[in-house]
Design a protein around this motif. Structure first.
Motif, PDB file in Angstrom:
ATOM      1  N   GLY A  97      14.639   6.547  -9.552  1.00 30.43           N
ATOM      2  CA  GLY A  97      13.942   7.738  -9.067  1.00 30.43           C
ATOM      3  C   GLY A  97      13.359   8.570 -10.207  1.00 30.43           C
ATOM      4  O   GLY A  97      12.264   9.140 -10.081  1.00 30.43           O
ATOM      5  N   GLU A  98      14.071   8.610 -11.330  1.00 30.16           N
ATOM      6  CA  GLU A  98      13.559   9.398 -12.459  1.00 30.16           C
ATOM      7  C   GLU A  98      12.339   8.766 -13.099  1.00 30.16           C
ATOM      8  O   GLU A  98      11.541   9.439 -13.733  1.00 30.16           O
ATOM      9  N   ARG A  99      12.232   7.430 -12.958  1.00 30.97           N
ATOM     10  CA  ARG A  99      11.079   6.740 -13.565  1.00 30.97           C
ATOM     11  C   ARG A  99       9.836   6.883 -12.694  1.00 30.97           C
ATOM     12  O   ARG A  99       8.740   6.512 -13.100  1.00 30.97           O
ATOM     13  N   TRP A 100      10.014   7.363 -11.482  1.00 30.34           N
ATOM     14  CA  TRP A 100       8.914   7.398 -10.521  1.00 30.34           C
ATOM     15  C   TRP A 100       7.755   8.229 -11.093  1.00 30.34           C
ATOM     16  O   TRP A 100       7.965   9.320 -11.609  1.00 30.34           O
ATOM     17  N   GLY A 101       6.545   7.653 -11.018  1.00 28.96           N
ATOM     18  CA  GLY A 101       5.367   8.371 -11.489  1.00 28.96           C
ATOM     19  C   GLY A 101       5.146   8.275 -12.981  1.00 28.96           C
ATOM     20  O   GLY A 101       4.152   8.790 -13.504  1.00 28.96           O
ATOM     21  N   ASP A 131       4.794   3.353  -8.994  1.00 27.28           N
ATOM     22  CA  ASP A 131       4.436   4.015  -7.739  1.00 27.28           C
ATOM     23  C   ASP A 131       4.586   3.025  -6.585  1.00 27.28           C
ATOM     24  O   ASP A 131       5.141   1.944  -6.770  1.00 27.28           O
ATOM     25  N   GLU A 132       4.068   3.343  -5.434  1.00 30.84           N
ATOM     26  CA  GLU A 132       4.234   2.502  -4.258  1.00 30.84           C
ATOM     27  C   GLU A 132       3.628   1.114  -4.472  1.00 30.84           C
ATOM     28  O   GLU A 132       4.228   0.100  -4.113  1.00 30.84           O
ATOM     29  N   THR A 133       2.413   1.096  -5.050  1.00 31.07           N
ATOM     30  CA  THR A 133       1.759  -0.206  -5.256  1.00 31.07           C
ATOM     31  C   THR A 133       2.565  -1.064  -6.222  1.00 31.07           C
ATOM     32  O   THR A 133       2.662  -2.286  -6.065  1.00 31.07           O
ATOM     33  N   TYR A 134       3.136  -0.383  -7.221  1.00 30.81           N
ATOM     34  CA  TYR A 134       3.961  -1.127  -8.178  1.00 30.81           C
ATOM     35  C   TYR A 134       5.143  -1.794  -7.469  1.00 30.81           C
ATOM     36  O   TYR A 134       5.449  -2.966  -7.689  1.00 30.81           O
ATOM     37  N   VAL A 135       5.796  -1.058  -6.589  1.00 25.62           N
ATOM     38  CA  VAL A 135       6.934  -1.621  -5.854  1.00 25.62           C
ATOM     39  C   VAL A 135       6.467  -2.784  -4.988  1.00 25.62           C
ATOM     40  O   VAL A 135       7.083  -3.871  -4.969  1.00 25.62           O
ATOM     41  N   ASP A 174       3.819  -4.740  -5.412  1.00 29.83           N
ATOM     42  CA  ASP A 174       3.504  -5.891  -6.261  1.00 29.83           C
ATOM     43  C   ASP A 174       4.766  -6.567  -6.776  1.00 29.83           C
ATOM     44  O   ASP A 174       4.847  -7.793  -6.848  1.00 29.83           O
ATOM     45  N   SER A 175       5.745  -5.740  -7.148  1.00 27.54           N
ATOM     46  CA  SER A 175       6.964  -6.322  -7.692  1.00 27.54           C
ATOM     47  C   SER A 175       7.688  -7.170  -6.653  1.00 27.54           C
ATOM     48  O   SER A 175       8.347  -8.146  -6.987  1.00 27.54           O
ATOM     49  N   LEU A 176       7.562  -6.781  -5.390  1.00 29.34           N
ATOM     50  CA  LEU A 176       8.195  -7.565  -4.334  1.00 29.34           C
ATOM     51  C   LEU A 176       7.430  -8.844  -4.061  1.00 29.34           C
ATOM     52  O   LEU A 176       8.011  -9.929  -3.949  1.00 29.34           O
ATOM     53  N   GLU A 177       6.093  -8.712  -3.989  1.00 30.81           N
ATOM     54  CA  GLU A 177       5.304  -9.853  -3.539  1.00 30.81           C
ATOM     55  C   GLU A 177       4.872 -10.760  -4.680  1.00 30.81           C
ATOM     56  O   GLU A 177       4.725 -11.973  -4.506  1.00 30.81           O
ATOM     57  N   LYS A 178       4.612 -10.160  -5.856  1.00 30.17           N
ATOM     58  CA  LYS A 178       4.213 -10.984  -7.019  1.00 30.17           C
ATOM     59  C   LYS A 178       5.118 -10.636  -8.189  1.00 30.17           C
ATOM     60  O   LYS A 178       4.689  -9.996  -9.153  1.00 30.17           O
ATOM     61  N   PRO A 179       6.375 -11.045  -8.125  1.00 27.06           N
ATOM     62  CA  PRO A 179       7.349 -10.581  -9.114  1.00 27.06           C
ATOM     63  C   PRO A 179       7.022 -11.000 -10.551  1.00 27.06           C
ATOM     64  O   PRO A 179       7.454 -10.352 -11.491  1.00 27.06           O
ATOM     65  N   GLY A 180       6.242 -12.079 -10.722  1.00 31.36           N
ATOM     66  CA  GLY A 180       5.927 -12.522 -12.078  1.00 31.36           C
ATOM     67  C   GLY A 180       4.893 -11.645 -12.761  1.00 31.36           C
ATOM     68  O   GLY A 180       4.651 -11.737 -13.958  1.00 31.36           O
ATOM     69  N   ILE A 201      12.375   0.481   1.476  1.00 28.28           N
ATOM     70  CA  ILE A 201      12.760   0.123   0.105  1.00 28.28           C
ATOM     71  C   ILE A 201      12.319   1.202  -0.863  1.00 28.28           C
ATOM     72  O   ILE A 201      13.070   1.624  -1.761  1.00 28.28           O
ATOM     73  N   ILE A 202      11.078   1.677  -0.664  1.00 23.18           N
ATOM     74  CA  ILE A 202      10.558   2.717  -1.563  1.00 23.18           C
ATOM     75  C   ILE A 202      11.427   3.968  -1.482  1.00 23.18           C
ATOM     76  O   ILE A 202      11.836   4.529  -2.505  1.00 23.18           O
TER      77      ILE A 202
END
Lengths: 336, 244, 568
Positions: free
Chosen positions: A275-279, A293-297, A299-305, A329-330
């Motif tokens: 939570g502290e890293r958010w933004g 941010d949301e898009t990062y989460v 992407d990390s789920l769908e394209k983890p590499g 999850i977010i």
């Protein structure tokens, strides 16, 4: 039902904790009896031969042991008839065993022509997902345990995601096993004959938590009971966004990510302080960086590499969650 | 035993002095030569099995992806492959000739044929270099690295299939073809390089006059090796370049 | 005449050679550049023993972890490394080269009556290749180990990010493959070209037939695994898409390629063991081996059929049922030549004079352990039962009974059998017998419970397991400790014998194959006199002098140079 070729009841022993015989878990599918019949057929043949071989050896060991006054005798060094006999008789017996075995194997690989329900099996490091698709299922339920109805035939369509590794589904009580291979769809059918809970193991070595990749097969008597179990096991719609996050985390993430800063070997970074890293900017192994941010989460789920955090292996498999699950999850991550 | 030992010793004395090329554990040069040759044939047997794996992979993927192999042959220039075939066949001739020269103790002929074999092998590798560099340049490479721009597609391919794009070929799994192509020709190329090393070594030994009519096993065995390298190419050429 | 056994005084006093292959030249360098097959064999013996201890260390470690169902001493990751290194070291560094490269290297030329192997330089080279492989595996150990399983299945292995330990492992197996191929072709060339006059193929001891069959497999199957691991290495580094599904490859094809070698490799392991077995059984029952030709040709048959059965490792991998059934049938056929051998060994005992020396105890336990190992193979050849038993502890127990129960037993038996010949010293017979019995008990306690755990569904390669399997694992671990203690005991008394052991006579056992006509230890040229070529099992040519002086050739044989045996 096949005749029990004995030894089955040798089972009063304390070893038989989960029912079944000394050798096997209880027969709980239509093909189990055939498999066991073949097993005991071979077992008895083996016992006869083994007792013969060892008996003769022991007898000779005693009778012809070296001792004062005993001397070896020269005997013939070959005997064609005898040698042919002990080659051909076992050959015939083996062909019989092969015939019996193949007969039962064909039962195992050929499902009935109609009424077979399809279940899609997706194995990935280190979890099982069973999706009940097509008629007569009304909705694509996905569960972690395999729910079946007694005396109904099922066909498994099995695979594993492309970036994952080979797994194998093994249900000892059913005597069935089939690999889940990335890039292939393997099939396996069975029909449970007993209700109850049975173990389901992964039997193809798949990495760190191979031995935790165990789940249960739950066989029930009625359609209604089945429906109740499948629906209540996991339904994202049944949860609020608040409550859903921890559930998803517990089901999917714990083998690699902790919440308390502890580092799992070959796992990913802990979620502590997420939570502290958010933004803020985050640096990655390939030298790039981006804002958390949301898009990062997503992407990390769908394209983890795509964004591998410095110092961690690129080991995560991809997850496809629906929108509600992603929101959950977010929300969950921001609270860490 | 005493008689048999005496016999043995007389026989030993009757033998001519051991030739310097004869190793301690052999009785005659011929025994030594035929042992080396048998070992070489066994080695060639294992070479064949080594390549067999790749030929099997070729067969399996060809069976699974007919269309991919069809499009792929447009990427390979049969004229360059044909040129290399001629070069290698010539080198096999000179290799066989070198054995003959060694047997007849024709020193000059031996040196010339060894050198020619070496040069042919070199020429093969030069042609290979041009083929490889073109493919690497346009991106006709292995696995998911395959990525040829539509403009770089072979003209013959575009003529036959005007709408074809590089991306379509990539999705078709062209990378798998090139994985097999580079593995097969690459492994073969490594064998050619080893052959060049062997021929350089033979050349030096021939210069020093190591070979004679009783001792020429090395020339013979390397020639055997060279023929198998040649023979593998005889299979690779049609399988990769000619069959569409 | 100097040296030679013929010169032994009639009193039976043994003359021990002052100069022999061990001290013919001195210094470390004289060993490292030696072309003498006997010295290379000893260097192999040292190296494979190191591998055995290393592999055994991992075995004890992982059995200790399995004492309880949850984490005992190892994390999951370390458990996975332990079983991978145990498997890889034992298979590639110990069992495959073990008997042929150490015992075979020493004994083969001597049993033929030859001075050396056909290609001594190639022989030394294959030892160096082996050592490079060993060093690479040690490097892997220090680079954090390897957790792919010894089978290195993709995508779990080559599909990951580039790792040095994986690159080293692929290279190591590739190099070890070539070491094995070179040994094999050297053996075949030797057996064809270096047989002295009078030594026909049918005069050769059965150990040599077994080595011949083994060498055929080594030459013809090993290149395929070399190629497979070579491709895996390239794929791991460049992601070319041969075996990895995400780049268009097929992981099941890897399994086909891998087992095309690795199933015949099982016969590379077990055939030499069967050869040693034939020698020991005949010698210690003082009987001509029964069914010589049947045993010899069954080795060749096993080698040939062994090439056609690899698919039984993939009954559940998604290979077509038809292919599965054909592989199942072919697999059953391997049982026949294996059974023939066992029957022949038992028949050899008939009316013999059975001497329970340590090697014979190993030979007799071989019949029992290989009996179990071989017969349980039938459950796995049978496809209906294989589906249930595949990748469970049943498989573990089965192949350990064959690969360890049989091969390690024969290796240990062979080491004891030829120890006097190789070192010129006798080991302590009492301790030898105790260790042999301990090995036998250890095997049974370790692996018998695993059969039942397997049929009850215990999957292999599990770091943690369900509580109901605890009892099987605990018994099994106790067996492993017994086995470990036996190996330590052996190492102790064998090393001790090198310094304090009684000097060995040329032929302590009364064996009839040619190596026993040489001195113990043999001369640099193997034989100081040309040996008298005779049948490998013509025991009537030898007479006992005394327990200490062993056996000597009968005067009649020495004088005529001919075997007394009427058998043929």
């Amino acid at each position: 039902m096949m005749a029990d070729l004995g030894l089955g009841k040798l089972a009063g022993l304390p070893l038989a904790q989960s029912g079944g015989s000394f050798w096997f878990p209880p027969q709980s599918s239509t093909v189990a009896a055939g498999s066991d019949f073949t097993y005991f057929l071979i077992l008895w043949l083996c016992i006869i031969f083994f007792v013969g071989i060892c008996g003769a050896t022991l007898y000779f060991m005693v009778k012809y042991r070296k001792r004062p006054g005993h001397k070896e005798e020269i005997t013939s060094t070959h005997n064609t008839r005898l040698e042919l006999a002990w080659s051909i008789i076992p050959l015939i017996l083996l062909l019989v065993v092969f015939g019996v075995s193949t007969y039962w194997y064909l039962e195992m690989v050929n499902p009935p022509n109609s009424g077979v329900r399809e279940i899609r099996v997706e194995a990935s490091q280190w979890k099982w997902r069973f999706t009940y698709s097509g008629a007569p299922f009304t909705k694509n339920w996905t569960t972690k345990k395999l729910y079946l109805i007694k005396d109904k035939p099922y066909q498994m369509i099995m695979t594993t995601p492309d970036r994952d590794v080979i797994h194998s589904m093994f249900i000892p009580a059913f005597r069935v096993k089939q690999d889940c291979v990335p890039g292939r769809y393997n099939k396996l059918w069975f029909q449970p004959t007993e209700s109850g809970e049975f173990d389901l193991f992964c039997t193809e070595y798949c990495g760190r938590d191979h031995s935790e990749m165990i789940t249960k097969v739950v066989v029930v008597e009625t359609e209604a009971e089945w429906k109740r179990l499948v629906e209540t096991e996991y339904d994202p719609e049944a949860y609020t966004i608040e409550d859903l996050g921890p559930v998803i985390y517990a089901d999917n993430c714990t083998s690699c990510h902790t919440l308390d800063g502890r580092q799992i070997e070959n796992g990913g970074p802990s979620f502590q302080g997420f939570g502290e890293r958010w933004g803020k900017e985050r640096k990655f192994a390939d030298g790039t960086s981006r804002v958390v941010d949301e898009t990062y989460v997503k992407d990390s789920l769908e394209k983890p590499g795509m964004n591998v955090v410095q110092g961690y292996p690129n080991a995560m498999t991809s997850f496809n969650f629906n929108e509600k699950e992603r929101e959950a999850i977010i929300a969950f991550l921001r609270k860490q | 035993m005493s008689t048999s030992v005496a016999e043995h010793e007389t026989r030993h004395e009757a033998l001519p002095a051991r030739p310097k090329e004869l190793a301690m554990h052999f009785d005659t040069l011929h025994q030594q030569y035929s042992t080396g040759k048998l070992a070489m044939w066994l080695f060639l047997g294992q070479e064949l099995l080594f390549f067999c794996g790749l030929f099997t992979a070729y067969a399996v993927y060809r069976g699974n992806h007919q269309e991919m192999f069809h499009y792929a042959h447009y990427f390979l220039d049969w004229r360059l492959g044909g040129l290399n075939t001629v070069v290698l066949l010539t080198s096999s001739l000179t290799a066989a000739w070198s054995v003959r020269c060694a047997q007849l103790e024709q020193r000059k002929g031996l040196l010339i044929t060894l050198a020619l074999t070496f040069l042919c092998a070199g020429a093969f590798m030069v042609v290979k270099y041009f083929e490889y560099s073109h493919k690497l340049h346009i991106g006709a490479v292995w696995g998911s690295n395959f990525g040829v721009a539509t403009a770089d597609l072979p003209p013959a391919l575009l003529e036959k299939y005007p709408g074809m794009t590089g991306q379509q070929l990539q999705l078709m799994g062209m990378g798998t073809f090139f994985a097999i192509y580079f593995c097969m020709t690459g492994l073969h190329g490594i064998h050619v390089l080893v052959g060049m090393g062997l021929y350089a070594w033979l050349f030096v030994r021939a210069l020093r006059g190591h070979f004679n009519r009783r001792y020429y096993g090395a020339v013979d065995n390397v020639a055997l090796y060279w023929h198998i390298v040649d023979m593998i190419w005889i299979f690779l050429f049609p399988l990769l370049y000619l069959i569409g | 005449m100097a040296g030679g056994i013929v010169e032994k005084p009639a009193s039976g006093e043994v003359i021990h050679p002052k100069v022999h292959y061990l001290n013919a030249s001195k210094g470390l360098k004289s060993w490292l550049v030696t072309l003498d097959h006997k010295r290379i064999a000893i260097m192999y013996l040292v190296a494979v023993s190191v591998a055995l201890l290393l592999g055994g260390f991992w075995a004890v470690l992982l059995r200790t972890e399995l004492l309880g169902p949850r984490d005992m001493i190892l994390s999951n990751d370390w458990y996975n490394r332990a079983f991978t290194l145990h498997g890889a070291v034992m298979v590639f560094l110990f069992i495959i080269p073990g008997i042929p490269a150490s015992l075979g290297n020493f004994i083969l030329p001597m049993q033929l009556g030859a001075k050396d192997l056909a290609l001594p330089r190639v022989n030394l080279m294959s030892w160096y290749l082996y050592v490079i492989g060993l060093v690479f595996f040690l490097a892997v150990l220090f680079l954090g180990g390897l957790d792919t399983g010894w089978t290195l299945y993709p995508p779990y292995s080559s599909g990951r990010d580039i790792q040095w330990n994986l690159i080293l492992s692929y290279t190591a197996v590739f190099i070890l493959g070539f070491s094995s191929i070179l040994t094999g072709l050297n053996f075949i060339a030797t057996m064809h070209k270096l047989r002295p006059k009078g030594m026909s193929m049918y005069h050769m001891p059965l150990f040599l037939w077994a080595l011949y069959a083994t060498s055929l497999i080594q030459v013809l199957a090993t290149p395929v695994v070399g190629l497979t691991l070579g491709l895996s290495l390239v794929e791991h580094m460049f992601k070319i898409g041969i075996f990895l599904p995400q780049y268009g490859g097929d992981p099941v094809m890897y399994q086909h390629f891998f087992w095309f070698y690795s199933h015949p490799a099982v016969y590379i392991m077990v055939l030499p063991a069967m050869g040693v077995q034939s020698e020991m059984i005949a010698t210690f029952s003082r009987k001509h081996v029964f069914g010589y030709k049947a045993i010899g040709w069954s080795s060749i048959a096993i080698a040939a059929i062994g090439f056609l059965v690899w698919g039984h490792h993939m009954f559940v991998s998604g290979q077509s049922p038809t292919a599965g059934i054909i592989f199942s049938l072919l697999t059953f056929f391997v049982a026949i030549p294996s059974a023939i051998k066992v029957f022949n060994w038992v028949a050899t005992l008939y009316k013999g004079s059975i001497d329970f020396k340590s090697p014979m105890i190993y030979a007799l336990s071989f019949i029992y352990l290989f009996g179990i190992g071989g017969l349980t193979g039938l459950f796995l050849a049978s496809i209906a039962t294989n589906v249930h038993l595949h990748d469970t502890y049943f498989i573990i127990a089965h192949f350990h009974m064959v690969m360890v129960g049989s091969v390690l037993t024969a290796f240990l038996g062979g080491v004891h059998y030829w120890w006097p010949k190789m070192t010129g010293r006798m080991y302590n017979e009492t301790l030898g017998r105790i260790a042999a019995v301990m090995v036998f008990i250890g095997f049974n306690v370790t692996f018998m419970p695993q059969f039942v755990a397997g049929t009850r569904g215990m999957p292999r390669r599990y770091a943690n397991y369900l509580d109901e399997f605890t009892i099987f694992h605990q018994i099994s671990t106790i067996g492993a400790y017994i086995l470990g203690a036996a190996v330590v005991l052996q190492a102790g008394y064998l090393l001790h014998s090198l310094f304090k052991g009684k000097k060995a006579p040329p032929n302590p056992w009364g064996a009839a194959s040619l190596e026993w006509q040489a001195t113990s230890p043999p001369d640099f040229h193997n034989f100081t006199e040309k040996p008298i070529v005779m049948g490998a099992y013509d025991f009537e040519n030898w007479e006992l002098v005394s327990e200490d002086a062993g056996y000597r050739l009968k005067r009649e044989v020495v004088e005529t140079g001919k075997s007394l045996s009427k058998v043929h």
